[in-house]
Design an enzyme around this catalytic site. Structure first.
Site, PDB file in Angstrom:
ATOM      1  N   GLU A   1      44.511  42.228  36.277  1.00 56.30           N
ATOM      2  CA  GLU A   1      44.827  40.862  36.757  1.00 56.30           C
ATOM      3  C   GLU A   1      46.224  40.383  36.398  1.00 56.30           C
ATOM      4  OE1 GLU A   1      41.616  38.306  35.479  1.00 56.30           O
ATOM      5  OE2 GLU A   1      40.152  39.385  36.708  1.00 56.30           O
TER       6      GLU A   1
ATOM      7  N   GLU B   1      34.187  45.931  40.592  1.00 51.79           N
ATOM      8  CA  GLU B   1      33.369  44.854  40.000  1.00 51.79           C
ATOM      9  C   GLU B   1      32.548  44.159  41.073  1.00 51.79           C
ATOM     10  OE1 GLU B   1      35.620  42.261  37.398  1.00 51.79           O
ATOM     11  OE2 GLU B   1      36.889  43.901  36.724  1.00 51.79           O
TER      12      GLU B   1
HETATM   13  C1  XIL Z   1      33.594  38.999  32.513  1.00 49.17           C
HETATM   14  C2  XIL Z   1      32.274  39.350  31.866  1.00 49.17           C
HETATM   15  O1  XIL Z   1      31.339  39.682  32.877  1.00 49.17           O
HETATM   16  C3  XIL Z   1      31.775  38.195  31.038  1.00 49.17           C
HETATM   17  O2  XIL Z   1      30.630  38.577  30.308  1.00 49.17           O
HETATM   18  C4  XIL Z   1      32.867  37.732  30.080  1.00 49.17           C
HETATM   19  O3  XIL Z   1      32.441  36.567  29.419  1.00 49.17           O
HETATM   20  C5  XIL Z   1      34.157  37.455  30.814  1.00 49.17           C
HETATM   21  O4  XIL Z   1      34.528  38.597  31.535  1.00 49.17           O
HETATM   22  N1  XIL Z   1      37.110  40.110  36.033  1.00 49.17           N
HETATM   23  C6  XIL Z   1      37.125  41.110  35.082  1.00 49.17           C
HETATM   24  C7  XIL Z   1      35.989  41.231  34.148  1.00 49.17           C
HETATM   25  O5  XIL Z   1      38.020  41.981  35.097  1.00 49.17           O
HETATM   26  O6  XIL Z   1      36.372  41.761  32.902  1.00 49.17           O
HETATM   27  C8  XIL Z   1      35.283  39.910  33.956  1.00 49.17           C
HETATM   28  O7  XIL Z   1      34.114  40.133  33.164  1.00 49.17           O
HETATM   29  C9  XIL Z   1      34.919  39.320  35.299  1.00 49.17           C
HETATM   30  C10 XIL Z   1      36.160  39.059  36.106  1.00 49.17           C
END
Ligand code: XIL
Length: 368
Positions: free
Chosen positions: A160, A274
């Site tokens: 990101e 994701e």
């Molecule tokens: C999220 C997790 O799912 C949560 O449990 C945590 O509190 C925050 O992070 N993008 C990403 C992930 O790259 O690492 C994130 O995961 C969701 C958004």
């Protein structure tokens, strides 16, 4: 060697075999109808994000993971904030457990993530600005990537890092890393990761590329120069497209397909890293919601998996009980729990599971 589609006779025999073995203990792992088997017939990875706690405390989840997945990614346990909450004392218990689990069950492990603005430990932003601060970031990358040298196949080295609304050069996010070191921090992190594990495929991972909204269009445009530059220096091997979808977002198959071709033309592997489908704009009725989520997913996945540079699909959790989308920030206004994943709370397959299965079946076979 290239893989091929099973012929009709093999398929029929395979289905018969499932019927015959379904009641034997351990049969789940040999299920030819599983997402894992469907993915493997195409030379693809399929997996999900998990935590060690979920795998230890939820037997039905563990069983579904072993049946459906040939890949895993750590939801949180490889993030800097978890590994080094106090400066200089690194805690790898959760990460080690997951890597051991993946090794034991021959799952491809994805590391997530070495550099992310949202999860540095609290002490980090100030420490980065001290003299020698850059060494702290590089030390962290070297430590975490190096620890699993040869055992983690793919790493999200940087997560990101673009956000054009921050109005920084190169559309970079105005993160603590950019503020402390300028734009070179990204290439440097990849350089250190490359040294720490020359066998791992190194990925840049980011979100909000999927829809045909202007902001996603801009992000598709912004990410290409960054990737081209990293690729020219042989620092990056792939891009992770998070693919957090939301039903109701406009999707233009042609434009998205072209974006995937552009990424493939740079020479990158692509992973959908994701995947989940937010149902925030849908009615509460479960059956209607599940159907719309599945249809939206199918339309997206059919386009995405058509690109042979796409090497696999990871969902962000496997069951609705573990979705991050019920956190305050994301939850539905009516308070009804979100249903963005292939299994429901009771670990029953949902229409989304079948949509993923259908898209995997429709995907072209990848060349080895
Ligand atoms: C999220 C997790 O799912 C949560 O449990 C945590 O509190 C925050 O992070 N993008 C990403 C992930 O790259 O690492 C994130 O995961 C969701 C958004």
């Amino acid at each position: 060697m290239t893989q091929r589609e099973p012929n009709r006779r093999e398929t029929l025999l395979g289905l018969a075999a499932v019927g015959a073995t379904a009641c034997l203990p351990g049969a789940a792992t040999a299920d030819i109808d599983s997402l894992k088997a469907r993915a493997e017939r195409k030379g693809l990875l399929f997996g999900c994000a998990v935590t060690s706690r979920e795998l230890r405390s939820e037997p039905a989840l563990r069983e579904a993971v072993l049946r459906d997945c040939n890949a895993l990614v750590a939801t949180n346990e490889m993030k800097w904030g978890v590994i080094e909450p106090a400066r200089g004392r690194r805690v790898y218990a959760g990460a080690d457990w997951l890597v051991d689990f993946a090794t034991e069950h021959r799952l491809t492990m994805r590391g997530h993530t070495a550099v992310w603005h949202q999860n540095p430990p609290l002490w980090v932003p100030n420490a980065l600005r001290e003299p020698g601060g850059r060494a702290l970031l590089e030390e962290h990358v070297r430590a975490v990537v190096g620890r699993y040298r040869g055992r983690i196949a793919q790493w999200d080295v940087v997560n990101e890092a673009i956000f054009h609304k921050d109005r920084q050069p190169g559309a970079l996010r105005n993160s603590p890393f950019l503020q402390a070191f300028g734009e070179g921090y990204i290439a440097d992190a990849f350089r250190v990761a490359r040294e720490a594990d020359p066998t791992a495929k190194l990925y840049y991972n980011d979100f909000a590329f999927e829809s045909s909204e202007v902001s996603h269009e801009e992000r598709r445009r912004d990410v290409l120069p960054l990737l081209e530059s990293l690729r020219r220096q042989n620092l990056v091997d792939g891009i992770g497209l998070q693919a957090h979808l939301q039903v109701g977002d406009p999707f233009d198959p042609r434009r998205y397909r072209r974006f995937l071709s552009d990424l493939a033309d740079i020479g990158l592997d692509i992973m959908l890293t994701e995947f989940d489908v937010a149902d925030r704009r849908l009615e509460a009725d479960t059956a209607a919601r599940d159907r719309k989520v599945a249809d939206y997913a199918r339309a997206y996945l059919d386009v995405a998996l058509d690109e042979s540079a796409v090497k696999g699909l990871l969902t962000w959790g496997l069951s609705d009980r573990n979705t991050w989308l019920n956190a305050d920030q994301w939850r539905r206004k009516d308070g009804v729990p979100a249903r963005p994943l292939p299994y429901d709370d009771a670990m029953d397959r949902k229409p989304l599971w079948h949509a993923i299965a259908g898209s995997l079946d429709a995907a072209p076979v990848r060349k080895a």
